[in-house]
Design a protein around this motif. Structure first.
Motif, PDB file in Angstrom:
ATOM      1  N   UNK A   1       0.855  -1.178   0.000  1.00  0.00           N
ATOM      2  CA  UNK A   1       0.000   0.000   0.000  1.00  0.00           C
ATOM      3  C   UNK A   1       0.894   1.232   0.000  1.00  0.00           C
ATOM      4  N   UNK A   2       0.634   2.174  -0.923  1.00  0.00           N
ATOM      5  CA  UNK A   2       1.473   3.358  -1.046  1.00  0.00           C
ATOM      6  C   UNK A   2       1.489   4.132   0.263  1.00  0.00           C
ATOM      7  N   UNK A   3       2.642   4.598   0.750  1.00  0.00           N
ATOM      8  CA  UNK A   3       3.969   4.653   0.112  1.00  0.00           C
ATOM      9  C   UNK A   3       4.829   3.403   0.298  1.00  0.00           C
ATOM     10  N   UNK A   4       4.219   2.283   0.544  1.00  0.00           N
ATOM     11  CA  UNK A   4       4.872   0.968   0.574  1.00  0.00           C
ATOM     12  C   UNK A   4       5.669   0.697   1.844  1.00  0.00           C
ATOM     13  N   UNK A   5       5.527   1.502   2.880  1.00  0.00           N
ATOM     14  CA  UNK A   5       6.087   1.185   4.198  1.00  0.00           C
ATOM     15  C   UNK A   5       5.192   1.840   5.240  1.00  0.00           C
ATOM     16  N   UNK A   6       5.085   1.183   6.399  1.00  0.00           N
ATOM     17  CA  UNK A   6       4.137   1.656   7.402  1.00  0.00           C
ATOM     18  C   UNK A   6       4.786   2.515   8.480  1.00  0.00           C
TER      19      UNK A   6
ATOM     20  N   UNK B   1      21.667   4.696  18.589  1.00  0.00           N
ATOM     21  CA  UNK B   1      21.345   3.289  18.375  1.00  0.00           C
ATOM     22  C   UNK B   1      21.679   2.468  19.627  1.00  0.00           C
ATOM     23  N   UNK B   2      20.794   1.539  20.086  1.00  0.00           N
ATOM     24  CA  UNK B   2      19.614   0.997  19.380  1.00  0.00           C
ATOM     25  C   UNK B   2      18.319   1.758  19.617  1.00  0.00           C
ATOM     26  N   UNK B   3      18.357   2.884  20.331  1.00  0.00           N
ATOM     27  CA  UNK B   3      17.149   3.687  20.486  1.00  0.00           C
ATOM     28  C   UNK B   3      16.811   4.351  19.154  1.00  0.00           C
ATOM     29  N   UNK B   4      15.526   4.608  18.952  1.00  0.00           N
ATOM     30  CA  UNK B   4      15.109   5.131  17.651  1.00  0.00           C
ATOM     31  C   UNK B   4      13.886   6.015  17.799  1.00  0.00           C
ATOM     32  N   UNK B   5      13.777   6.939  16.875  1.00  0.00           N
ATOM     33  CA  UNK B   5      12.574   7.761  16.751  1.00  0.00           C
ATOM     34  C   UNK B   5      11.626   7.062  15.777  1.00  0.00           C
ATOM     35  N   UNK B   6      10.448   6.748  16.236  1.00  0.00           N
ATOM     36  CA  UNK B   6       9.467   6.017  15.424  1.00  0.00           C
ATOM     37  C   UNK B   6       8.440   6.987  14.856  1.00  0.00           C
ATOM     38  N   UNK B   7       8.319   6.995  13.542  1.00  0.00           N
ATOM     39  CA  UNK B   7       7.376   7.883  12.857  1.00  0.00           C
ATOM     40  C   UNK B   7       6.354   7.014  12.131  1.00  0.00           C
ATOM     41  N   UNK B   8       5.137   6.911  12.619  1.00  0.00           N
ATOM     42  CA  UNK B   8       4.123   6.091  11.932  1.00  0.00           C
ATOM     43  C   UNK B   8       3.651   6.754  10.649  1.00  0.00           C
ATOM     44  N   UNK B   9       3.544   5.981   9.603  1.00  0.00           N
ATOM     45  CA  UNK B   9       3.077   6.465   8.307  1.00  0.00           C
ATOM     46  C   UNK B   9       1.716   5.875   7.963  1.00  0.00           C
ATOM     47  N   UNK B  10       1.597   4.573   8.119  1.00  0.00           N
ATOM     48  CA  UNK B  10       0.347   3.875   7.846  1.00  0.00           C
ATOM     49  C   UNK B  10      -0.016   3.016   9.042  1.00  0.00           C
ATOM     50  N   UNK B  11      -1.293   2.728   9.173  1.00  0.00           N
ATOM     51  CA  UNK B  11      -1.741   1.772  10.179  1.00  0.00           C
ATOM     52  C   UNK B  11      -1.281   0.386   9.748  1.00  0.00           C
ATOM     53  N   UNK B  12      -0.390  -0.282  10.523  1.00  0.00           N
ATOM     54  CA  UNK B  12       0.133  -1.574  10.074  1.00  0.00           C
ATOM     55  C   UNK B  12      -0.941  -2.612   9.813  1.00  0.00           C
ATOM     56  N   UNK B  13      -1.998  -2.577  10.620  1.00  0.00           N
ATOM     57  CA  UNK B  13      -3.047  -3.585  10.421  1.00  0.00           C
ATOM     58  C   UNK B  13      -3.746  -3.402   9.083  1.00  0.00           C
ATOM     59  N   UNK B  14      -3.950  -2.128   8.701  1.00  0.00           N
ATOM     60  CA  UNK B  14      -4.582  -1.885   7.405  1.00  0.00           C
ATOM     61  C   UNK B  14      -3.595  -2.037   6.263  1.00  0.00           C
TER      62      UNK B  14
END
Length: 591
Positions: A240-245, A292-305
């Protein structure tokens, strides 16, 4: 009294002579006798001869200084040119290709990563793209920053009794960042890992106005410099575009941040000690949050959808086929049926083969998970089985799932077609019929599977693991295109710190699969170690000739697995034409 009078007259004559002729002292001779009674107390005298000697000595002194200095310069120049020390050697001139790594880095500290490391790629095209797009990116980024910061500021300022905080000016300037190189990791997981090297020496103008207690103050950030090496991970990859969640951003090392700060128009960084304190504070805070290994997480898409979790189950029953066409030379066919859902990468379901039968009956049932009943369809293909060669396709058809009523079984008789092109004239020819029974059962809310676990999560090391060390897990998955000269019965030999481990033998297979795991408990991370992986083949017969041969090998640097926690890659085998091996490495710690 007479004596005193004579003394006064003598001095009076002297001063009168000085007034008439100021140079008289130098042109005449004068004597004054001071008499007290009948004795001579003193004699005061001046002479013109002493002055003449002083004048000529001064002239000779100046002349001697000039001549001596000139002669000294000439002699010094001559000695410097013609007399060189014998203990000085000429410098050794060596080409750059003969210098070692440390010397090159010292001579050329700004070597780009793609020169120092062959696994880094040049990004000239990206720098050119950003340079052209920067005026528009600047406006878009600043607009997004304003929209994100505005609600956050509105939520925080009441806690500090501040009336308002707003951007007076916000622009990133005219100088875009540059990417000096980038490394891309290739894994078999649904992710994309990139490590760019970013340098930005910009001229931004960020002015923030703060109002509190009736007073107004401005803070301005100028001359910003940022040098960083982030790791950007796009995962999971989805159709699903943009092809990563999600986007995960980490820093592989502490960034270099330098900027100017003006408070009320004055340079605040000129305060003694403040500049170094602010720099160290920023480095520590950023490192604590994103190193690293800590990271900033930026959600793009709902993974379930995005991943389209199953929403129901499709029950299928292949009942029978009728009036199939002959495919074999002896006047019969050996039919079987393949079933597959579109937009699904799972293997097809297959019925058994009915030999020499043009009206076979199967009555075989199958189940498939449905992710999107509005777009998916059940694809059905009937094949004629062949013992040698390619199986012939006898006919096909599809059933769109949106035409099925949920929870209602439906028996459908399908006409077998050559292709699914409605304009194909070959579909007018009868190829037989197939009877199937289908039932779509949507999941209820409590039946929907939980969100899929991240396959990249690494389990923790077992109890008893050393605090400064961990568990190194090596999983040998499979190999491809390995072939020996005399036999191909491959197995894998692992060599790590003098310890040897082996997988099982797979007989006569060029694409063997093992899926075997080996573990090493270590006192410290293997940042400087290498793992030797070798694929060998052993003769299946007790022959003396060629009992064992090497099919290829590879040495893996384990520093990456310590940094990444997990690596799952395919490596090209050295001394093998096309051989590859898939090795998964995990570094498990107790924390």
């Amino acid at each position: 009294m007479l004596d005193l009078f004579r003394l006064w007259v003598s001095f009076e004559v002297f001063f009168c002579a000085q007034e008439v002729n100021p140079g008289g002292l130098s042109l005449c001779s004068f004597s004054c006798f001071v008499l007290f009674g009948d004795g001579v107390v003193g004699d005061l005298g001046w002479s013109g001869t002493g002055f003449e000697m002083g004048f000529f000595s001064t002239i000779l002194g100046f002349w001697g200084f000039g001549v001596g200095t000139s002669i000294g310069l000439v002699i010094g120049y001559y000695m410097f040119i013609y007399f060189q020390p014998t203990d000085v050697k000429d410098p050794v001139v060596r080409p750059l290709v003969e210098q070692d790594t440390k010397t090159l880095l010292r001579l050329l500290p700004e070597i780009p990563p793609w020169v120092k490391n062959p696994d880094h790629d040049r990004l000239d095209w990206l720098n050119k793209f950003i340079e052209i797009m920067w005026p528009y990116l600047d406006k878009a980024i600043c607009k997004t920053a304003r929209s994100i910061a505005k609600p956050i500021i509105a939520e925080k300022i009441p806690q500090y009794k501040i009336e308002s905080v707003e951007f007076e000016a916000l622009t990133l300037g005219s100088l875009p960042p540059t990417f000096s190189g980038m490394k891309v990791y290739t894994t078999d997981d649904k992710e994309l890992i990139m490590e760019p090297s970013v340098k930005w020496a910009g001229n931004p103008n960020i002015t923030i106005a703060v109002k509190a207690f009736g007073l107004r103050a401005t803070v301005q950030v100028v001359d910003l410099q940022v040098f960083a090496s982030p790791r950007i991970t796009l995962k999971p990859l989805v159709p699903t575009f943009p092809c990563f969640s999600k986007i995960y951003v980490s820093l592989m090392e502490k960034p270099h941040v330098d900027f100017g700060l003006k408070l009320l128009g004055a340079d605040a960084m000129s305060i003694p000690g403040l500049y170094r304190f602010v720099q160290e504070l920023i480095k520590e805070q950023v490192a604590n949050m994103y190193l690293w290994p800590k990271a900033l997480e930026v959600p793009i898409l709902d993974p379930s959808k995005a991943m389209k979790k199953p929403v129901g189950l499709l029950h299928m029953k292949v009942v029978r086929a009728m009036k199939l066409k002959k495919k074999d030379l002896l006047g019969a066919s050996d039919p079987y049926v393949k079933l597959k859902l579109t937009e699904d990468k799972l293997p097809s379901k297959k019925t058994t083969v009915k030999h020499r039968n043009l009206n076979p009956e199967w009555n075989e049932e199958f189940n498939m998970a449905v992710k999107d009943p509005e777009s998916q369809a059940l694809e059905i293909i009937v094949y004629d089985w062949e013992q040698v060669g390619k199986h012939d396709k006898m006919g096909m058809n599809v059933i769109p799932l949106k035409e099925l009523t949920p929870d209602e079984p439906k028996i459908i008789t399908l006409e077998l077609l050559k292709t699914m092109d409605p304009n194909d004239v070959q579909n007018e020819k009868s190829r037989g019929q197939l009877v199937v029974e289908v039932l779509f059962k949507p999941f209820k809310d409590e039946q929907i599977p939980d969100e899929m676990e991240d396959q990249n999560d690494v389990q923790k090391a077992p109890e008893g693991t050393p605090s400064g060390g961990g568990l190194l897990a090596i999983i040998v998955h499979e190999a491809q295109d390995v072939e020996g000269k005399h036999h191909t019965n491959p197995y894998v030999r692992l060599l790590f710190r003098g310890e040897e481990r082996r997988t099982k033998h797979v007989k006569k297979n060029r694409d063997p699969r093992w899926d075997e795991e080996f573990q090493f408990m270590l006192e410290e991370p293997p940042t400087k170690d290498r793992l030797h992986v070798e694929v060998l083949s052993a003769s299946s017969r007790m022959g003396l000739l060629h009992p064992k041969e090497t099919l290829g090998y590879v040495d893996i640097n384990l520093a990456d697995v310590v940094n990444n926690k997990r690596i799952n890659e395919k490596y090209h085998l050295i001394d093998s034409k096309n051989g590859r091996i898939q090795i998964e490495l995990q570094w498990r710690t107790s924390s």
